[in-house]
Motif scaffolding. Structure first.
Motif, PDB file in Angstrom:
ATOM      1  N   HIS A  62       0.815  -1.226   0.000  1.00  0.00           N
ATOM      2  CA  HIS A  62       0.000   0.000   0.000  1.00  0.00           C
ATOM      3  C   HIS A  62       0.841   1.265   0.000  1.00  0.00           C
ATOM      4  N   TYR A  75      -2.847   7.797   5.274  1.00  0.00           N
ATOM      5  CA  TYR A  75      -3.816   7.668   6.371  1.00  0.00           C
ATOM      6  C   TYR A  75      -4.627   6.382   6.231  1.00  0.00           C
ATOM      7  N   MET A  76      -3.922   5.310   5.857  1.00  0.00           N
ATOM      8  CA  MET A  76      -4.600   4.036   5.654  1.00  0.00           C
ATOM      9  C   MET A  76      -4.634   3.154   6.898  1.00  0.00           C
ATOM     10  N   ALA A  77      -3.652   3.316   7.783  1.00  0.00           N
ATOM     11  CA  ALA A  77      -3.622   2.498   9.001  1.00  0.00           C
ATOM     12  C   ALA A  77      -4.221   3.295  10.163  1.00  0.00           C
ATOM     13  N   GLY A  78      -4.332   2.640  11.310  1.00  0.00           N
ATOM     14  CA  GLY A  78      -4.885   3.319  12.485  1.00  0.00           C
ATOM     15  C   GLY A  78      -3.898   4.320  13.071  1.00  0.00           C
ATOM     16  N   CYS A  79      -3.228   3.918  14.155  1.00  0.00           N
ATOM     17  CA  CYS A  79      -2.275   4.847  14.757  1.00  0.00           C
ATOM     18  C   CYS A  79      -1.052   4.090  15.251  1.00  0.00           C
ATOM     19  N   THR A 134      -3.189  13.208  11.980  1.00  0.00           N
ATOM     20  CA  THR A 134      -3.895  12.168  11.234  1.00  0.00           C
ATOM     21  C   THR A 134      -2.976  11.375  10.316  1.00  0.00           C
ATOM     22  N   ALA A 164      -0.962   9.655  14.549  1.00  0.00           N
ATOM     23  CA  ALA A 164      -2.149   9.693  15.399  1.00  0.00           C
ATOM     24  C   ALA A 164      -3.269   8.886  14.755  1.00  0.00           C
ATOM     25  N   MET A 165      -4.247   8.503  15.566  1.00  0.00           N
ATOM     26  CA  MET A 165      -5.447   7.893  15.018  1.00  0.00           C
ATOM     27  C   MET A 165      -6.197   8.965  14.229  1.00  0.00           C
ATOM     28  N   PHE A 166      -6.193  10.155  14.788  1.00  0.00           N
ATOM     29  CA  PHE A 166      -6.803  11.323  14.150  1.00  0.00           C
ATOM     30  C   PHE A 166      -6.339  12.519  14.967  1.00  0.00           C
ATOM     31  N   TRP A 219       4.365   6.457   8.417  1.00  0.00           N
ATOM     32  CA  TRP A 219       4.930   5.861   9.636  1.00  0.00           C
ATOM     33  C   TRP A 219       4.595   4.371   9.697  1.00  0.00           C
ATOM     34  N   ALA A 220       3.531   3.950   8.997  1.00  0.00           N
ATOM     35  CA  ALA A 220       3.083   2.549   9.081  1.00  0.00           C
ATOM     36  C   ALA A 220       3.659   1.676   7.980  1.00  0.00           C
ATOM     37  N   ASN A 260      -6.129  -2.148  14.121  1.00  0.00           N
ATOM     38  CA  ASN A 260      -5.323  -0.910  14.080  1.00  0.00           C
ATOM     39  C   ASN A 260      -4.366  -0.841  12.900  1.00  0.00           C
ATOM     40  N   MET A 261      -3.675  -1.918  12.599  1.00  0.00           N
ATOM     41  CA  MET A 261      -2.659  -1.831  11.552  1.00  0.00           C
ATOM     42  C   MET A 261      -3.188  -2.221  10.172  1.00  0.00           C
ATOM     43  N   ALA A 262      -4.457  -2.545  10.102  1.00  0.00           N
ATOM     44  CA  ALA A 262      -5.034  -2.818   8.775  1.00  0.00           C
ATOM     45  C   ALA A 262      -4.975  -1.541   7.947  1.00  0.00           C
ATOM     46  N   GLU A 263      -4.751  -1.716   6.655  1.00  0.00           N
ATOM     47  CA  GLU A 263      -4.699  -0.542   5.776  1.00  0.00           C
ATOM     48  C   GLU A 263      -5.927  -0.526   4.866  1.00  0.00           C
ATOM     49  N   THR A 264      -6.686   0.513   4.980  1.00  0.00           N
ATOM     50  CA  THR A 264      -7.906   0.607   4.160  1.00  0.00           C
ATOM     51  C   THR A 264      -7.950   1.965   3.473  1.00  0.00           C
ATOM     52  N   LYS A 313      -9.868   8.769   8.227  1.00  0.00           N
ATOM     53  CA  LYS A 313      -9.927   7.331   8.491  1.00  0.00           C
ATOM     54  C   LYS A 313     -11.355   6.955   8.870  1.00  0.00           C
ATOM     55  N   ARG A 347     -13.112   4.564   8.543  1.00  0.00           N
ATOM     56  CA  ARG A 347     -13.382   3.218   9.068  1.00  0.00           C
ATOM     57  C   ARG A 347     -13.489   3.208  10.591  1.00  0.00           C
TER      58      ARG A 347
END
Lengths: 349, 349, 349, 349
Positions: free
Chosen positions: B6, B11-15, B210, B214-216, B331-332, C27-31, C243, C245
């Motif tokens: 990817h 901003y595809m992953a969480g945090c 974001t 961060a998660m957001f 970062w991910a 968390n680490m899933a990419e969407t 994000k 999701r």
């Protein structure tokens, strides 16, 4: 004492004597307000007639000035997140202090030629817009705005209008024509679109009075069903004149015996003569304008000399050696002022 | 089963796991809302510290997302009839659905290079504006907006920032820096401005969370006295998070032990490696981007082949034979994904 | 050390452990962003299902917070010159810093009982409005807004909703229900309207997450065809979470195994117990609230004594001798905190 | 044929003959636009003089109509998140189609007596507002708006104005007086505030022309430093008249030889006579109005009979047996119309 000649702009005098006469005659009559009087009703009918429209097809609403008319009607035509496509030189994009943005909408600008947008640029814009996957993040093109005559005196031909109109229809967006100087288009000696052409091709347009013989006022023609709550919207925009009849009276007069077109036509004839004089004097016209605004390139010294006797305006900043200037005639321009201008120019200063 | 790589966006992953840990640990704690909690207070202090600012000089406010941050703060900075100067490619001019116009203001666009405005273009704009006698009829330039990194991955140098800042000061208008991807600027291997530089040169800026771990959330730093009723303005714009501490917690974590810069710096390093791989494979970089976004010109067939294994985006419309595409690390991004990309590219499909 | 009991409000803790678990696991899933991911798609379907709606009838959009949801959707529902009818105590009329006005619309207020508007007041308002010849000069009622539970904990019965709905239909205006605390209505032990009732009777409503077990987020259900360009409108209002999701994940969890209603129902049961304790202690309930918010009149000394151990809020200004206070339970309220409260109250201070 | 008597409102006729004469005489003069002409300069100076103000203290700007004036100036006075305090019967709260909200601001309404707000209600509002901890979530009171005469013909005394003014000063918010009918206040036989009183006590006010002898137009007096970019703001609101001199000319005439006050004073005298006639005929005055608007309660049959010969308006809905009606005189009311009214009333129908 010599009086200065005035070619600065076309809203320097009051109103045509016949318009004034109508206002004077009816001054003490008492009528209801907000345009519900019979003078206004009469004016509405005359305008519909000259446009070849019925009251079922369109409504006529009167405004006091152009910025107000544009701001109100464009706000009414655009939905949420929608913007108005216009030439980058368009009055709404440059000289209305952000009135469109005040109502929450963006002006989406296209390049111009003589103030006109080109059908192919419009088509390209719309095609590219929807070809971009991210368009829901962008301002959605919700209507097209043109001026006729343009800010540079240019005119759309019927074919050009049709081409723009076709694209609008394909994308389901209305076409709006700002006719602040429409009289000078109708009165031009070219094969310009008639009022009936404009009424057939545009969804909303306005017939300028302020610059074309009225003391003030613009007559908007709005296809039925396009703008909800139109009267309330005008009120909300501060665009309802309490003594609405003043507007009706003026437009009834201007559209009686073809006055509107005749007085503006004379101004255009004078502008064309003025142009010949200027060009002959060695000041090239920078735009091919068939209307009452003429633009010339002049050496700065010639500008300075002429400015002692004649009023006119810079168009853009003063250049190092030469500058572009604008001369404007109007219904109020005395024919002899053109002869006087010729004399001044031909006299060595 | 092979998993797709990817590089579509950041901003595809969480945090970041440490951010998540902070949220998990404090989940059942009960605190007052709207950012009046001690986690948020702590985050504010840390950010002021890293910026070299005192609480008397600036306040820190947290937002959920970038468009919201821009819309709220720009609305707060602009007075009536004022617009915001920005690159024509600026996020606020293109991809925020007219959020600036919704609050009544126009975006005044300048040309861009790598997404950056040039000091000389800015100066010229302002000089011409006030040289035009009709400026009171025009939207008044009320502030300058820049992105750093830009939408094209570009970075301002300290000197470039200073030059823009000087012009702003001369005209008495604030300078605003949109740092949605600021981590990738701070983490770049160039001599990019530090947070302290930015804090010294900009009146308002925000540190993007974001896209940077961060998660957001975004942390805005606002020089005191520039925006009245800032909290109320945020509330009015729907930009106050009830559980404000969620933002404070995340930023406290990101600015502990330099986490923010470290994780973004790693992403930039991967992006530079990715670039070498692509360029070596014969896909030229179309912009010289020192950050986490990279842009390449690729033959359409190569795009189609690669797209079966790797996620990335078109940048603009697909061309006839070649197109521009964007790859983004974050970062991910797992370091091995760069090796995998190299393998995929070097393998004949 | 004794820990203070918290009844200040229902957004003091993070989120329900199952919601947190869902966020941690993915968390680490990419969407892809902006709610186009499969988690969000799933949440949309579940919500449509529990509402008894199809995707053709309604769309589900997720927001981060309530003010943002109200401002965006009400802006989308109202046309030019239209206002929103609401109780004078309505959140949009009092506690959103003028977010409705920011988008150009007026709040038209009606008197309230327990925060509810009465069908007869609504009918009277609309009848009088159109009976007044000057109505085109007035803000046109364009929709009705109600909260459920109300700001005072009140609930509409199905019959009350139907009566309001009928009037709306007669006048052709949509009915909007703000369900910031909807879980505490669904979980109440009364014969409150079900989600299917609400979905059948309201044109637009939102299911509050922030106060009802989510970390943050609100799920709006919008009848198709009512709001054009809904996604763009959200973007323009700064209300699209990159994000997306995160919102889908939370609501998917809350609407799995009836979690939403169960955890809120428990909070309501605790609130009713709290009420009995308070009333028994001699503090009369000032509103008959069947939900998680309870209001009491207390002597100021009793307030001061209790406030040393228990968190709660004044409701309005402190009186000379007695004041009104609010106690709120939530999904996070530990059952033992009610017993502890009883102990504190029964212990002479 | 018998002519109907007109007491519907005070903007039914054109303009005072002397105003008309000024327009006629100067009709073909050519001047620059937008109020930069010498007629307007003269009018500005005269108005400053009668107000006892210098050009350093205040500026005078002319508008076409009242809603436009209110919308523009109030937008200019209010900051972000601020609202305008006004009587619930205020024109801006009821009859301007939401023009204030269109510019993003809320009207914060107070109860009224004869259209007036009470100093004690204002003080209470402000005290309570800031006593509520949640005020940053609420619309902040940013100015006070009053009408004088009010919509019910009422007048503030100097003491009442002073009391309101004192509160405004204490809270640092400007006081705005809408004088759409100001002539009828100045011309009243009471000890009403003079123009100098008003200029000393209000920060911004406007002197109504449309209803007081002008063809159209309002003259706003704005304390310096209160509204930035005032001309641009007017342009943005569509409130700049191209031929600005039309406004200057009218106000120069109205404020020469005290014409404004004289012609309005005569109208007030006629209104008082009309009132005696009506009261003597058994129709009680429902408001004690010292100005040109008079309100009576009449049996519906008497209304129906009178309406055949006399124009007047319902004030509110028609009641079951009795209704409230409004009679308005103006500068244009012929004195004999009062005698004719007396005759009609005394004649059994």
């Amino acid at each position: 004492m010599e009086q200065k000649l005035h070619f600065e702009t076309d809203y320097m005098a009051g109103c045509h004597p016949l318009v004034l006469e109508a206002l004077v005659k009816t001054n003490m009559a008492e009528t209801v307000g907000y345009g519900d009087d019979h003078y206004t009703a009469g004016a509405r009918q005359i305008i519909l007639d000259v446009c070849g429209l019925t009251a079922e097809e369109a409504e006529v609403q009167f405004f006091v000035g152009g910025t107000q008319t544009n701001a109100t009607l464009i706000d009414g035509l655009l939905g949420n997140c929608e913007g108005v496509i216009a030439a980058d030189s368009a009055h709404i994009n440059v000289h209305e202090s952000g009135a469109i943005e005040l109502s929450g909408h963006k002006v989406l600008s296209l390049p111009q030629k003589a103030g006109k947008i080109q059908a192919k640029d419009l088509e390209e814009y719309l095609t590219h817009f929807y070809a971009d996957d991210t368009w829901p993040h962008m301002v959605i093109p919700g209507m097209v705005y043109i001026t006729h005559p343009t800010e540079y005196g240019g005119l759309y031909s019927v074919d050009e209008l049709k081409a723009i109109r076709d694209i609008c229809q394909r994308y389901g967006i209305p076409l709006y024509l700002d006719g602040a100087r429409l009289g000078y288009a109708l009165g031009a000696s070219t094969t310009a679109p008639t009022l009936k052409d404009i009424a057939a091709l545009c969804d909303v347009f306005y017939i300028g009075g302020t610059k074309c013989g009225a003391m003030f006022g613009e007559a908007a023609v709005v296809r039925r069903g396009l703008i909800r709550h139109l009267f309330s919207l005008m009120k909300q925009h501060g665009a309802v004149l309490a003594k609405g009849r003043l507007l009706g009276l003026q437009f009834r007069t201007l559209f009686t015996d073809n006055l509107y077109e005749r007085i503006c036509g004379q101004a255009v004839a004078l502008a064309q003569e003025l142009r010949r004089i200027m060009v002959d004097a060695g000041f090239p016209a920078v735009i091919d304008s068939p209307t009452n605004q003429q633009f010339f390139e002049m050496p700065n010294e010639a500008i300075d000399a002429l400015a002692q006797h004649v009023g006119f305006e810079y168009w853009g900043p003063r250049g190092a050696t030469h500058s572009t200037v604008r001369f404007v005639t109007s219904w109020a321009t005395p024919p002899q002022s053109i002869t006087q201008l010729a004399n001044i120019i031909s006299t060595p200063s």
